[in-house]
Design a protein around this motif. Structure first.
Motif, PDB file in Angstrom:
ATOM      1  N   PHE A  33       0.836  -1.201   0.000  1.00 51.15           N
ATOM      2  CA  PHE A  33       0.000   0.000   0.000  1.00 51.15           C
ATOM      3  C   PHE A  33       0.875   1.257   0.000  1.00 51.15           C
ATOM      4  N   GLY A  34       1.892   1.280   0.864  1.00 52.72           N
ATOM      5  CA  GLY A  34       2.787   2.441   0.947  1.00 52.72           C
ATOM      6  C   GLY A  34       3.527   2.691  -0.355  1.00 52.72           C
ATOM      7  N   TYR A  35       3.977   1.623  -0.988  1.00 50.71           N
ATOM      8  CA  TYR A  35       4.670   1.737  -2.271  1.00 50.71           C
ATOM      9  C   TYR A  35       3.748   2.361  -3.320  1.00 50.71           C
ATOM     10  N   LEU A  36       2.538   1.859  -3.414  1.00 48.33           N
ATOM     11  CA  LEU A  36       1.588   2.360  -4.413  1.00 48.33           C
ATOM     12  C   LEU A  36       1.186   3.811  -4.121  1.00 48.33           C
ATOM     13  N   LYS A  37       0.987   4.117  -2.852  1.00 47.41           N
ATOM     14  CA  LYS A  37       0.608   5.488  -2.481  1.00 47.41           C
ATOM     15  C   LYS A  37       1.751   6.460  -2.763  1.00 47.41           C
ATOM     16  N   ALA A  38       2.969   6.060  -2.427  1.00 46.34           N
ATOM     17  CA  ALA A  38       4.123   6.930  -2.660  1.00 46.34           C
ATOM     18  C   ALA A  38       4.365   7.154  -4.150  1.00 46.34           C
ATOM     19  N   GLU A 127       7.658  14.432  -5.910  1.00 47.97           N
ATOM     20  CA  GLU A 127       7.122  14.969  -7.159  1.00 47.97           C
ATOM     21  C   GLU A 127       8.192  15.504  -8.113  1.00 47.97           C
ATOM     22  N   ASP A 128       9.166  16.223  -7.611  1.00 46.41           N
ATOM     23  CA  ASP A 128      10.159  16.871  -8.469  1.00 46.41           C
ATOM     24  C   ASP A 128      11.315  15.960  -8.853  1.00 46.41           C
ATOM     25  N   LEU A 129      11.354  14.766  -8.309  1.00 49.02           N
ATOM     26  CA  LEU A 129      12.432  13.841  -8.630  1.00 49.02           C
ATOM     27  C   LEU A 129      12.179  13.176  -9.982  1.00 49.02           C
ATOM     28  N   THR A 130      13.236  12.652 -10.573  1.00 48.89           N
ATOM     29  CA  THR A 130      13.066  11.922 -11.839  1.00 48.89           C
ATOM     30  C   THR A 130      12.318  10.627 -11.567  1.00 48.89           C
ATOM     31  N   GLU A 131      11.785  10.044 -12.631  1.00 49.94           N
ATOM     32  CA  GLU A 131      11.004   8.804 -12.517  1.00 49.94           C
ATOM     33  C   GLU A 131      11.822   7.689 -11.848  1.00 49.94           C
ATOM     34  N   ASP A 132      13.072   7.506 -12.254  1.00 50.54           N
ATOM     35  CA  ASP A 132      13.911   6.454 -11.667  1.00 50.54           C
ATOM     36  C   ASP A 132      14.177   6.709 -10.182  1.00 50.54           C
ATOM     37  N   TYR A 133      14.389   7.976  -9.816  1.00 54.70           N
ATOM     38  CA  TYR A 133      14.611   8.307  -8.406  1.00 54.70           C
ATOM     39  C   TYR A 133      13.376   7.967  -7.573  1.00 54.70           C
ATOM     40  N   ARG A 134      12.201   8.371  -8.079  1.00 58.24           N
ATOM     41  CA  ARG A 134      10.963   8.073  -7.345  1.00 58.24           C
ATOM     42  C   ARG A 134      10.771   6.569  -7.209  1.00 58.24           C
ATOM     43  N   GLU A 135      11.019   5.845  -8.283  1.00 59.91           N
ATOM     44  CA  GLU A 135      10.823   4.391  -8.279  1.00 59.91           C
ATOM     45  C   GLU A 135      11.757   3.710  -7.284  1.00 59.91           C
ATOM     46  N   VAL A 136      13.038   4.064  -7.308  1.00 61.44           N
ATOM     47  CA  VAL A 136      13.991   3.397  -6.425  1.00 61.44           C
ATOM     48  C   VAL A 136      13.696   3.723  -4.956  1.00 61.44           C
ATOM     49  N   LEU A 137      13.288   4.957  -4.664  1.00 58.81           N
ATOM     50  CA  LEU A 137      12.956   5.308  -3.278  1.00 58.81           C
ATOM     51  C   LEU A 137      11.682   4.601  -2.818  1.00 58.81           C
ATOM     52  N   ALA A 138      10.707   4.517  -3.701  1.00 58.92           N
ATOM     53  CA  ALA A 138       9.461   3.835  -3.332  1.00 58.92           C
ATOM     54  C   ALA A 138       9.719   2.349  -3.060  1.00 58.92           C
ATOM     55  N   LEU A 139      10.532   1.716  -3.883  1.00 62.01           N
ATOM     56  CA  LEU A 139      10.803   0.286  -3.694  1.00 62.01           C
ATOM     57  C   LEU A 139      11.730   0.025  -2.512  1.00 62.01           C
ATOM     58  N   ARG A 140      12.787   0.822  -2.383  1.00 61.47           N
ATOM     59  CA  ARG A 140      13.775   0.560  -1.324  1.00 61.47           C
ATOM     60  C   ARG A 140      13.307   1.055   0.042  1.00 61.47           C
ATOM     61  N   VAL A 141      12.758   2.271   0.109  1.00 58.76           N
ATOM     62  CA  VAL A 141      12.420   2.874   1.399  1.00 58.76           C
ATOM     63  C   VAL A 141      10.994   2.546   1.822  1.00 58.76           C
ATOM     64  N   VAL A 142      10.045   2.806   0.945  1.00 58.65           N
ATOM     65  CA  VAL A 142       8.644   2.599   1.313  1.00 58.65           C
ATOM     66  C   VAL A 142       8.301   1.117   1.362  1.00 58.65           C
ATOM     67  N   THR A 150      14.840  -4.985  -5.795  1.00 58.25           N
ATOM     68  CA  THR A 150      14.593  -3.734  -6.504  1.00 58.25           C
ATOM     69  C   THR A 150      15.204  -3.781  -7.904  1.00 58.25           C
ATOM     70  N   ALA A 151      16.407  -4.313  -8.008  1.00 58.38           N
ATOM     71  CA  ALA A 151      17.073  -4.431  -9.312  1.00 58.38           C
ATOM     72  C   ALA A 151      16.263  -5.321 -10.251  1.00 58.38           C
ATOM     73  N   ASP A 152      15.745  -6.434  -9.734  1.00 57.30           N
ATOM     74  CA  ASP A 152      14.923  -7.330 -10.560  1.00 57.30           C
ATOM     75  C   ASP A 152      13.668  -6.628 -11.060  1.00 57.30           C
ATOM     76  N   GLN A 165      19.719   5.132  -5.730  1.00 61.22           N
ATOM     77  CA  GLN A 165      19.240   5.431  -4.384  1.00 61.22           C
ATOM     78  C   GLN A 165      20.088   6.527  -3.744  1.00 61.22           C
ATOM     79  N   ARG A 166      21.398   6.445  -3.892  1.00 66.44           N
ATOM     80  CA  ARG A 166      22.287   7.450  -3.305  1.00 66.44           C
ATOM     81  C   ARG A 166      21.987   8.833  -3.897  1.00 66.44           C
TER      82      ARG A 166
END
Length: 183
Positions: A33-38, A127-142, A150-152, A165-166
């Motif tokens: 849920f958190g991943y999808l919401k983020a 919102e202002d991050l690139t698509e890849d940045y948002r995706e990696v943060l949502a998968l790794r953090v949320v 995440t790589a898969d 992520q860095r």
């Protein structure tokens, strides 16, 4: 930390799909849920339910127990996210609510529901991050997925995920410092 039912699954007969489904739901419904919401899905609760409905028929052939279920869940969630954005691209834009034109005297329901006075939420920060940045943060953090998982899901190398992520965290930090006026 795993939920009590997840612990029960780990100690019980691993061939019971119903027990695996219950353990997976209790352990991972919140992170899904958190991943999808983020990631900005319009109705993350409904999509979370859809993800688990898609998981259930696959439990008979699933390998890897609870960890395998976690990987499959986030793979399904990622696919539903892609479907969501594809559908959104084909849907005409709706007219947003504009508070300046609202003549009601009491605070609007939208303002109360979203707590507009409280500042930026997770969605606005990403919102202002690139698509890849948002995706990696949502998968790794949320979603709390490993670098490998995440790589898969993203179809990238593990080193690429670590670097993304860095950089994403650096961009968030820079944005927060600028917003607070400390930089």
């Amino acid at each position: 930390m795993l939920e009590p039912l997840a612990d029960e699954y780990m100690q019980a007969d691993h061939d019971d799909p119903a027990l695996l489904f219950t353990a997976a739901y209790n352990a991972f419904s919140g992170p899904v849920f958190g991943y999808l919401k983020a990631r900005g899905v319009d109705d993350p609760e409904a999509v979370t339910q859809d993800v688990f409905l898609a998981l259930y028929p696959k439990l008979e052939t699933l390998h890897g127990g609870l960890q395998g279920a976690k990987t499959l869940l986030f793979t399904i969630a990622h696919a539903r996210l892609v479907d969501h954005y594809r559908k959104r691209e084909r849907t005409p834009d709706s007219t947003p609510y504009e508070a300046d034109f609202d003549t009601r005297r009491s605070p609007s329901a939208e303002e109360q529901a979203f707590g507009r006075a409280s500042g930026l939420g997770v969605t606005e920060l990403l919102e202002d991050l690139t698509e890849d940045y948002r995706e990696v943060l949502a998968l790794r953090v949320v979603a709390d997925l490993s670098v490998e998982e995440t790589a898969d899901i993203m179809g990238k190398s593990q080193g690429s995920v670590k670097q993304l992520q860095r950089r994403a965290l650096g961009a968030l930090k820079k944005r927060a410092l600028l917003r607070n006026g400390t930089s």
